[in-house]
Design a protein around this motif. Structure first.
Motif, PDB file in Angstrom:
ATOM      1  N   MET A  13       0.833  -1.208   0.000  1.00 60.85           N
ATOM      2  CA  MET A  13       0.000   0.000   0.000  1.00 60.85           C
ATOM      3  C   MET A  13       0.867   1.258   0.000  1.00 60.85           C
ATOM      4  N   GLY A  14       1.929   1.242   0.787  1.00 65.73           N
ATOM      5  CA  GLY A  14       2.829   2.392   0.842  1.00 65.73           C
ATOM      6  C   GLY A  14       3.531   2.631  -0.485  1.00 65.73           C
ATOM      7  N   TYR A  19       4.161   5.903  -5.377  1.00 64.58           N
ATOM      8  CA  TYR A  19       4.173   6.040  -6.830  1.00 64.58           C
ATOM      9  C   TYR A  19       3.166   7.098  -7.282  1.00 64.58           C
ATOM     10  N   LEU A  20       1.952   7.011  -6.775  1.00 63.03           N
ATOM     11  CA  LEU A  20       0.909   7.963  -7.171  1.00 63.03           C
ATOM     12  C   LEU A  20       1.221   9.378  -6.683  1.00 63.03           C
ATOM     13  N   ALA A  24       1.907  12.711  -9.046  1.00 60.53           N
ATOM     14  CA  ALA A  24       1.113  13.932  -8.862  1.00 60.53           C
ATOM     15  C   ALA A  24       2.008  15.139  -8.586  1.00 60.53           C
ATOM     16  N   VAL A  25       2.979  14.976  -7.716  1.00 63.15           N
ATOM     17  CA  VAL A  25       3.872  16.094  -7.375  1.00 63.15           C
ATOM     18  C   VAL A  25       4.736  16.471  -8.575  1.00 63.15           C
ATOM     19  N   PHE A  41      11.311  14.074  -2.720  1.00 61.11           N
ATOM     20  CA  PHE A  41      11.393  14.954  -1.557  1.00 61.11           C
ATOM     21  C   PHE A  41      10.063  14.960  -0.795  1.00 61.11           C
ATOM     22  N   ALA A  42       8.969  15.101  -1.523  1.00 61.32           N
ATOM     23  CA  ALA A  42       7.646  15.166  -0.890  1.00 61.32           C
ATOM     24  C   ALA A  42       7.311  13.879  -0.144  1.00 61.32           C
ATOM     25  N   VAL A  43       7.520  12.724  -0.782  1.00 63.38           N
ATOM     26  CA  VAL A  43       7.147  11.479  -0.106  1.00 63.38           C
ATOM     27  C   VAL A  43       8.021  11.221   1.114  1.00 63.38           C
TER      28      VAL A  43
END
Length: 127
Positions: A13-14, A19-20, A24-25, A41-43
């Protein structure tokens, strides 16, 4: 064996969520801005916030060991990605983006640590 199944499901799930999120970012930021691995960076920062929250929350509410493994080792382990951070950093170096490389590595570690602290604090606020 039961713990492995929880980790396996959480990790899957993580990974899909990572990936999604990265797609998106990157679709929103990467083309318009300088070469910076925004998705990774965001994840990693979000994942750091989440793991701090999950550990604090699970201790506060005495969540089961299996659920803790699912959330932290599984989901957060699958969601965050140190190996991609390292690969993105190497790509920046190879591309000659030395300043961006230095900034990326420094800010990823600093904000990651601060995010874990913030997540832990947020987890303690639930009653």
């Amino acid at each position: 064996m039961k713990e492995i199944i929880y980790i396996f499901i959480g990790g899957g799930m993580g990974s899909v969520t990572r990936y999604l999120t990265q797609i998106a970012v990157n679709e929103r930021l990467s083309p318009a801005l300088f070469p910076f691995p925004w998705g990774t960076f965001a994840v990693n920062i979000i994942g750091s916030l989440l793991i701090g929250f999950f550990y604090s929350f699970s201790e506060r509410f005495n969540l089961s060991f299996e659920l803790r493994l699912f959330l932290t080792v599984g989901f957060c382990g699958g969601f965050t990605t140190f190996s991609t951070l390292a690969n993105d950093s190497l790509s920046l170096l190879k591309g000659g983006f030395y300043g961006i490389f230095t900034f990326y590595v420094f800010i990823s570690i600093l904000l990651g640590l601060l995010a874990v602290l913030a997540g832990g604090y947020l987890g303690e606020q639930f009653k």
